[in-house]
Design a protein around this motif. Sequence first.
Motif, short mmCIF file in Angstrom:
data_model
loop_
_atom_site.label_atom_id
_atom_site.label_comp_id
_atom_site.label_asym_id
_atom_site.label_seq_id
_atom_site.Cartn_x
_atom_site.Cartn_y
_atom_site.Cartn_z
N PHE A 1 -7.66 10.77 -10.15
CA PHE A 1 -7.47 9.68 -9.20
C PHE A 1 -6.92 10.21 -7.88
O PHE A 1 -7.33 9.78 -6.80
CB PHE A 1 -6.53 8.61 -9.75
CG PHE A 1 -6.25 7.50 -8.77
CD1 PHE A 1 -7.20 6.53 -8.50
CD2 PHE A 1 -5.04 7.46 -8.09
CE1 PHE A 1 -6.94 5.52 -7.58
CE2 PHE A 1 -4.78 6.46 -7.17
CZ PHE A 1 -5.73 5.49 -6.93
N LYS A 2 -5.99 11.15 -7.95
CA LYS A 2 -5.45 11.76 -6.72
C LYS A 2 -6.55 12.48 -5.96
O LYS A 2 -6.64 12.39 -4.73
CB LYS A 2 -4.32 12.74 -7.07
CG LYS A 2 -3.05 12.08 -7.57
CD LYS A 2 -1.98 13.12 -7.86
CE LYS A 2 -0.68 12.46 -8.31
NZ LYS A 2 0.37 13.46 -8.64
N LEU B 1 0.85 -1.19 0.00
CA LEU B 1 0.00 0.00 0.00
C LEU B 1 0.88 1.24 0.00
O LEU B 1 1.70 1.44 0.91
CB LEU B 1 -0.90 0.00 1.24
CG LEU B 1 -1.90 -1.15 1.38
CD1 LEU B 1 -2.63 -1.06 2.71
CD2 LEU B 1 -2.89 -1.13 0.23
N TYR C 1 -5.90 1.79 1.28
CA TYR C 1 -6.55 0.55 1.68
C TYR C 1 -6.64 -0.36 0.46
O TYR C 1 -6.35 0.04 -0.66
CB TYR C 1 -7.94 0.81 2.28
CG TYR C 1 -8.98 1.29 1.30
CD1 TYR C 1 -9.79 0.41 0.61
CD2 TYR C 1 -9.16 2.66 1.06
CE1 TYR C 1 -10.75 0.85 -0.28
CE2 TYR C 1 -10.12 3.11 0.18
CZ TYR C 1 -10.90 2.20 -0.49
OH TYR C 1 -11.84 2.65 -1.38
N CYS C 2 -7.05 -1.60 0.69
CA CYS C 2 -7.11 -2.58 -0.39
C CYS C 2 -8.37 -2.38 -1.22
O CYS C 2 -9.44 -2.93 -0.89
CB CYS C 2 -7.06 -3.99 0.19
SG CYS C 2 -5.46 -4.41 0.89
N ASP C 3 -8.24 -1.62 -2.28
CA ASP C 3 -9.36 -1.39 -3.18
C ASP C 3 -9.45 -2.55 -4.17
O ASP C 3 -8.43 -3.14 -4.54
CB ASP C 3 -9.15 -0.07 -3.94
CG ASP C 3 -10.43 0.44 -4.56
OD1 ASP C 3 -11.48 -0.19 -4.35
OD2 ASP C 3 -10.38 1.47 -5.25
N ASN D 1 -9.75 11.79 -6.17
CA ASN D 1 -10.63 10.74 -5.66
C ASN D 1 -10.08 10.13 -4.38
O ASN D 1 -10.84 9.77 -3.48
CB ASN D 1 -10.83 9.64 -6.71
CG ASN D 1 -11.73 10.09 -7.84
OD1 ASN D 1 -12.34 11.15 -7.76
ND2 ASN D 1 -11.79 9.30 -8.89
N LYS D 2 -8.75 10.00 -4.31
CA LYS D 2 -8.13 9.45 -3.11
C LYS D 2 -8.36 10.36 -1.92
O LYS D 2 -8.65 9.91 -0.81
CB LYS D 2 -6.63 9.23 -3.33
CG LYS D 2 -6.01 8.22 -2.37
CD LYS D 2 -4.50 8.24 -2.40
CE LYS D 2 -3.93 7.73 -3.67
NZ LYS D 2 -2.45 7.56 -3.59
N SER E 1 -11.92 10.09 -0.95
CA SER E 1 -12.11 8.82 -0.26
C SER E 1 -11.69 8.93 1.20
O SER E 1 -12.33 8.35 2.09
CB SER E 1 -11.30 7.73 -0.96
OG SER E 1 -11.57 6.47 -0.41
N ILE F 1 -0.38 -1.25 -4.69
CA ILE F 1 -1.70 -0.64 -4.69
C ILE F 1 -1.54 0.83 -4.33
O ILE F 1 -1.14 1.16 -3.21
CB ILE F 1 -2.64 -1.33 -3.68
CG1 ILE F 1 -2.90 -2.78 -4.11
CG2 ILE F 1 -3.97 -0.58 -3.56
CD1 ILE F 1 -3.77 -3.57 -3.15
N ASN F 2 -1.83 1.70 -5.29
CA ASN F 2 -1.67 3.14 -5.07
C ASN F 2 -2.88 3.69 -4.33
O ASN F 2 -3.67 4.47 -4.86
CB ASN F 2 -1.48 3.86 -6.41
CG ASN F 2 -1.16 5.33 -6.23
OD1 ASN F 2 -0.80 5.78 -5.13
ND2 ASN F 2 -1.32 6.10 -7.29
N HIS F 3 -3.03 3.23 -3.09
CA HIS F 3 -4.15 3.66 -2.26
C HIS F 3 -3.75 3.45 -0.80
O HIS F 3 -2.69 2.88 -0.51
CB HIS F 3 -5.41 2.86 -2.60
CG HIS F 3 -6.66 3.71 -2.57
ND1 HIS F 3 -6.96 4.55 -1.52
CD2 HIS F 3 -7.69 3.82 -3.45
CE1 HIS F 3 -8.11 5.16 -1.77
NE2 HIS F 3 -8.58 4.74 -2.94
#
Length: 312
Positions: free
Chosen positions: A266-267, A12, A176-178, A269-270, A273, A172-174
């Motif tokens: 996406f950034k 992560l 948490y485990c998406d 959205n992160k 999130s 995973i570029n997040h």
Amino acid sequence: MRNGTAITEFILLGFPGIQGLQTPLFIVIFLIYILTIAGNGLIIVIVWAEPKLQIPMYFFLCNLSFLEIWYTTTVIPKLLETLVVARVVICIPCCLVQAFFHFFLGTTEFLILTVMSFDRYIAICKPLRYSTIMTSNLCLQLAISSWGVGFTIVFCQMLLLVQLSFCGNNVINHFYCDVGPILKAACADTTLLELLGLMATTLVIPGSLMFTMISYIYILSTILRIPSASGRQKAFSTCASHLTVVTLLYGAVLFMYLRPSTHSSFKINKVVSVLNTILTPLLNPFIYTIRNKEVKGALRKAMTCPKAHHQE
């Protein structure tokens, strides 16, 4: 099957572009986490301790508060770890468990809020029949159904997901485990899983939003027909908190899903999130207590009773 080395863990990345801000962010998010658990836990305790609050609206609010405690717990501890360690390693079974609980609780939240909109519809549009319709048995059935449907929808997808082997990119570029990055790392064709995920998302988010909107159309039309201004204000105040929470949740989710999938979005959205995972569960207790006379009265009663007992 794709060629590649089999992987046994995911990495992560969290927020790799925040060098120098990890410590203050860790402190802020940790304090928010503690406040979220304390605030939602306090609502559960107050509702169960105060007989006047043991009505359908607060029964569903307890379900929502209980859900929010575990929803944040599935994500925030790992998020805090990504702020301490640049690349957090998580085993594949652990990653799948986190993804399951994150989406199971997230799906159930939409369903609980939909049930709460139905409760407000009955309370305002059919007040004389409210007590005969919203019986304790029906409330229990609606709550169990929300949890059961949320569990079933996500569990069926997870049954297929756990059978996959992984051999692609394990980063995973997040925080948490998406599910999206997990599917990209699978060695087999994931078309069926992606289709099931799309169907579930379409069924839960737009479906629950439509039901909630229809409920509020009837609610608002009923409120507007109330002759006195004080009557209209009193009726609207009973659903204002729920409407605020619904607006925050659906606003954040629709923002994430309707934006074009570019790198910059996406950034964003992160970040959204993070706000949806951290701020919404934190704000819920405050939203439901600030304008709620019954809950504030129960809080004052709980705070004064120990003092009175101590004086005796």
